[in-house]
Design a protein around this motif. Structure first.
Motif, PDB file in Angstrom:
ATOM      1  N   LEU A 149     -62.645 -89.355  21.521  1.00 13.01           N
ATOM      2  CA  LEU A 149     -61.310 -89.657  21.601  1.00 13.01           C
ATOM      3  C   LEU A 149     -61.941 -88.722  20.327  1.00 13.01           C
ATOM      4  CD1 LEU A 149     -58.106 -90.704  21.825  1.00 13.01           C
ATOM      5  CD2 LEU A 149     -58.701 -92.466  20.013  1.00 13.01           C
ATOM      6  N   GLU A 150     -62.157 -88.922  19.524  1.00 13.86           N
ATOM      7  CA  GLU A 150     -61.970 -87.498  18.635  1.00 13.86           C
ATOM      8  C   GLU A 150     -62.646 -86.711  18.941  1.00 13.86           C
ATOM      9  OE1 GLU A 150     -65.526 -90.102  16.547  1.00 13.86           O
ATOM     10  OE2 GLU A 150     -64.566 -91.503  15.536  1.00 13.86           O
ATOM     11  N   ALA A 151     -63.484 -86.334  19.698  1.00 14.62           N
ATOM     12  CA  ALA A 151     -64.142 -85.054  19.567  1.00 14.62           C
ATOM     13  C   ALA A 151     -63.014 -84.316  20.617  1.00 14.62           C
ATOM     14  CB  ALA A 151     -65.177 -85.018  20.487  1.00 14.62           C
ATOM     15  N   ASN A 152     -62.228 -85.420  21.798  1.00 19.34           N
ATOM     16  CA  ASN A 152     -61.074 -84.046  22.136  1.00 19.34           C
ATOM     17  C   ASN A 152     -59.983 -84.057  21.051  1.00 19.34           C
ATOM     18  OD1 ASN A 152     -61.374 -83.982  24.314  1.00 19.34           O
ATOM     19  ND2 ASN A 152     -61.633 -86.205  24.873  1.00 19.34           N
ATOM     20  N   ALA A 153     -60.028 -85.186  20.305  1.00 21.85           N
ATOM     21  CA  ALA A 153     -58.912 -85.349  19.067  1.00 21.85           C
ATOM     22  C   ALA A 153     -59.119 -84.165  18.509  1.00 21.85           C
ATOM     23  CB  ALA A 153     -58.507 -86.042  18.583  1.00 21.85           C
ATOM     24  N   SER A 154     -60.320 -83.817  17.492  1.00 14.10           N
ATOM     25  CA  SER A 154     -60.427 -83.024  16.440  1.00 14.10           C
ATOM     26  C   SER A 154     -60.337 -81.574  17.506  1.00 14.10           C
ATOM     27  CB  SER A 154     -61.835 -83.277  16.354  1.00 14.10           C
ATOM     28  OG  SER A 154     -62.302 -82.441  17.206  1.00 14.10           O
ATOM     29  N   THR A 155     -60.728 -80.777  18.749  1.00 15.98           N
ATOM     30  CA  THR A 155     -60.611 -80.150  19.582  1.00 15.98           C
ATOM     31  C   THR A 155     -59.200 -79.953  19.484  1.00 15.98           C
ATOM     32  OG1 THR A 155     -62.583 -80.416  20.550  1.00 15.98           O
ATOM     33  CG2 THR A 155     -61.235 -79.127  21.480  1.00 15.98           C
ATOM     34  N   LEU A 156     -58.961 -80.414  19.721  1.00 15.72           N
ATOM     35  CA  LEU A 156     -57.300 -80.158  20.171  1.00 15.72           C
ATOM     36  C   LEU A 156     -56.645 -79.959  19.050  1.00 15.72           C
ATOM     37  CD1 LEU A 156     -55.848 -82.939  22.330  1.00 15.72           C
ATOM     38  CD2 LEU A 156     -56.057 -80.409  22.697  1.00 15.72           C
ATOM     39  N   ALA A 157     -56.678 -80.735  17.127  1.00 22.85           N
ATOM     40  CA  ALA A 157     -55.793 -80.103  16.763  1.00 22.85           C
ATOM     41  C   ALA A 157     -56.870 -78.955  15.846  1.00 22.85           C
ATOM     42  CB  ALA A 157     -56.589 -81.465  15.040  1.00 22.85           C
ATOM     43  N   LEU A 158     -57.833 -78.136  16.324  1.00 20.16           N
ATOM     44  CA  LEU A 158     -57.739 -77.417  15.527  1.00 20.16           C
ATOM     45  C   LEU A 158     -57.766 -76.320  16.535  1.00 20.16           C
ATOM     46  CD1 LEU A 158     -62.045 -77.634  14.710  1.00 20.16           C
ATOM     47  CD2 LEU A 158     -60.472 -77.408  12.895  1.00 20.16           C
ATOM     48  N   ALA A 159     -57.174 -76.439  17.859  1.00 19.29           N
ATOM     49  CA  ALA A 159     -57.040 -75.291  18.662  1.00 19.29           C
ATOM     50  C   ALA A 159     -55.339 -75.259  17.946  1.00 19.29           C
ATOM     51  CB  ALA A 159     -56.873 -76.072  19.920  1.00 19.29           C
ATOM     52  N   GLY A 160     -54.777 -76.368  18.214  1.00 16.78           N
ATOM     53  CA  GLY A 160     -53.074 -75.670  17.656  1.00 16.78           C
ATOM     54  C   GLY A 160     -52.984 -75.584  16.210  1.00 16.78           C
ATOM     55  N   LEU A 161     -53.901 -76.065  15.606  1.00 10.95           N
ATOM     56  CA  LEU A 161     -54.161 -75.597  14.151  1.00 10.95           C
ATOM     57  C   LEU A 161     -54.517 -73.883  13.897  1.00 10.95           C
ATOM     58  CD1 LEU A 161     -54.124 -75.214  10.578  1.00 10.95           C
ATOM     59  CD2 LEU A 161     -56.022 -76.005  10.630  1.00 10.95           C
ATOM     60  N   ALA A 162     -55.591 -73.388  14.657  1.00  6.36           N
ATOM     61  CA  ALA A 162     -55.691 -71.734  14.991  1.00  6.36           C
ATOM     62  C   ALA A 162     -54.881 -70.839  16.220  1.00  6.36           C
ATOM     63  CB  ALA A 162     -56.634 -71.636  15.588  1.00  6.36           C
ATOM     64  N   ALA A 163     -54.121 -71.793  17.106  1.00  2.00           N
ATOM     65  CA  ALA A 163     -52.439 -71.526  17.616  1.00  2.00           C
ATOM     66  C   ALA A 163     -50.938 -70.447  16.553  1.00  2.00           C
ATOM     67  CB  ALA A 163     -52.492 -71.673  18.839  1.00  2.00           C
TER      68      ALA A 163
ATOM     69  N   ARG B  90     -44.695 -73.232  15.767  1.00  3.20           N
ATOM     70  CA  ARG B  90     -44.512 -74.668  16.318  1.00  3.20           C
ATOM     71  C   ARG B  90     -46.111 -74.535  16.916  1.00  3.20           C
ATOM     72  NH1 ARG B  90     -39.688 -71.849  20.094  1.00  3.20           N
ATOM     73  NH2 ARG B  90     -41.250 -69.949  19.938  1.00  3.20           N
ATOM     74  N   TRP B  91     -46.884 -74.091  17.515  1.00  2.83           N
ATOM     75  CA  TRP B  91     -48.163 -75.067  17.683  1.00  2.83           C
ATOM     76  C   TRP B  91     -49.080 -75.857  16.410  1.00  2.83           C
ATOM     77  CZ3 TRP B  91     -50.374 -75.138  22.411  1.00  2.83           C
ATOM     78  CH2 TRP B  91     -49.806 -74.530  23.321  1.00  2.83           C
ATOM     79  N   LEU B  92     -48.380 -75.547  15.849  1.00  2.00           N
ATOM     80  CA  LEU B  92     -48.424 -76.179  14.665  1.00  2.00           C
ATOM     81  C   LEU B  92     -48.360 -77.981  14.505  1.00  2.00           C
ATOM     82  CD1 LEU B  92     -47.599 -74.163  11.275  1.00  2.00           C
ATOM     83  CD2 LEU B  92     -50.412 -74.579  11.700  1.00  2.00           C
ATOM     84  N   ALA B  93     -47.290 -78.296  15.301  1.00  2.00           N
ATOM     85  CA  ALA B  93     -46.580 -79.618  15.573  1.00  2.00           C
ATOM     86  C   ALA B  93     -47.832 -80.538  16.686  1.00  2.00           C
ATOM     87  CB  ALA B  93     -45.761 -79.464  17.085  1.00  2.00           C
ATOM     88  N   LEU B  94     -48.573 -79.417  17.045  1.00  2.00           N
ATOM     89  CA  LEU B  94     -50.211 -80.368  18.074  1.00  2.00           C
ATOM     90  C   LEU B  94     -50.633 -80.969  16.971  1.00  2.00           C
ATOM     91  CD1 LEU B  94     -51.643 -80.436  20.837  1.00  2.00           C
ATOM     92  CD2 LEU B  94     -52.660 -78.841  20.278  1.00  2.00           C
ATOM     93  N   PRO B  95     -51.258 -80.556  16.013  1.00  2.88           N
ATOM     94  CA  PRO B  95     -52.687 -80.961  15.231  1.00  2.88           C
ATOM     95  C   PRO B  95     -51.933 -82.396  14.541  1.00  2.88           C
ATOM     96  CG  PRO B  95     -52.785 -78.567  14.160  1.00  2.88           C
ATOM     97  CD  PRO B  95     -51.469 -79.036  15.923  1.00  2.88           C
ATOM     98  N   VAL B  96     -50.487 -82.092  14.512  1.00  7.82           N
ATOM     99  CA  VAL B  96     -49.238 -83.293  13.604  1.00  7.82           C
ATOM    100  C   VAL B  96     -49.969 -84.448  14.968  1.00  7.82           C
ATOM    101  CG1 VAL B  96     -47.420 -84.169  12.723  1.00  7.82           C
ATOM    102  CG2 VAL B  96     -47.803 -82.140  12.247  1.00  7.82           C
ATOM    103  N   PHE B  97     -48.885 -84.146  16.080  1.00  7.98           N
ATOM    104  CA  PHE B  97     -48.669 -85.113  17.362  1.00  7.98           C
ATOM    105  C   PHE B  97     -50.333 -85.545  17.183  1.00  7.98           C
ATOM    106  CE2 PHE B  97     -45.495 -82.703  18.622  1.00  7.98           C
ATOM    107  CZ  PHE B  97     -44.491 -84.112  18.725  1.00  7.98           C
TER     108      PHE B  97
END
Length: 149
Positions: free
Chosen positions: A57-71, A78-85
């Motif tokens: 869960l932590e690995a997947n969450a951090s991957t998604l958060a970093l991808a959302g931050l980069a995007a 609007r991609w900044l919403a992904l790390p928030v979720f």
């Protein structure tokens, strides 16, 4: 030390069918290794490398958060919403022991650390590790008794 409620919270938020599937798979493995004790060491090594559901869960969450931050920085804010979720899901999991990705991870077979440890200790019992502890305790008690006499 973890309380019983903390240990069981992921299982309590997992469907009974999935919990049963995970438990039955472990039981089948234990039967196999009871019949093939020479392979127990290899299985224990595999368990030492197994990712528990929290790590997945932590690995997947951090991957998604970093991808959302980069995007969000490179493409569209609007991609900044992904790390928030993702952060919200992690917080929900920390407080309740459940979050939306958890059922999927459990169906994929990710187990809690407690479930992994149950298999590990059962394999060690099959291998006779705890008999060695009992024998050592017996020798220690005998030595202590002899020193008192």
């Amino acid at each position: 030390m973890a309380t019983a409620a903390a240990v069981d919270r992921v299982q309590n938020h997992t469907s009974e069918a999935v919990n049963r599937m995970i438990h039955e798979a472990m039981t089948e493995r234990l039967v196999y290794f009871a019949l093939h004790p020479g392979k127990i060491d290899e299985r224990i090594d595999e368990l030492d490398r197994e990712w528990d559901v929290e790590r997945a869960l932590e690995a997947n969450a951090s991957t998604l958060a970093l991808a959302g931050l980069a995007a969000g920085i490179v493409a569209d804010r609007r991609w900044l919403a992904l790390p928030v979720f993702v952060a919200g899901f992690l917080f929900q999991h920390a407080v309740q022991g459940w979050c939306p990705p958890l059922p999927l991870l459990r169906r994929l077979g990710f187990r809690t650390q407690h479930e992994i440890d149950q298999e590990r200790y059962a394999l060690k019992a099959l291998r006779g590790d705890f008999q060695k502890v009992e024998q050592a305790m017996g020798r220690l008690q005998k030595t202590m008794h002899e020193q008192r006499v």
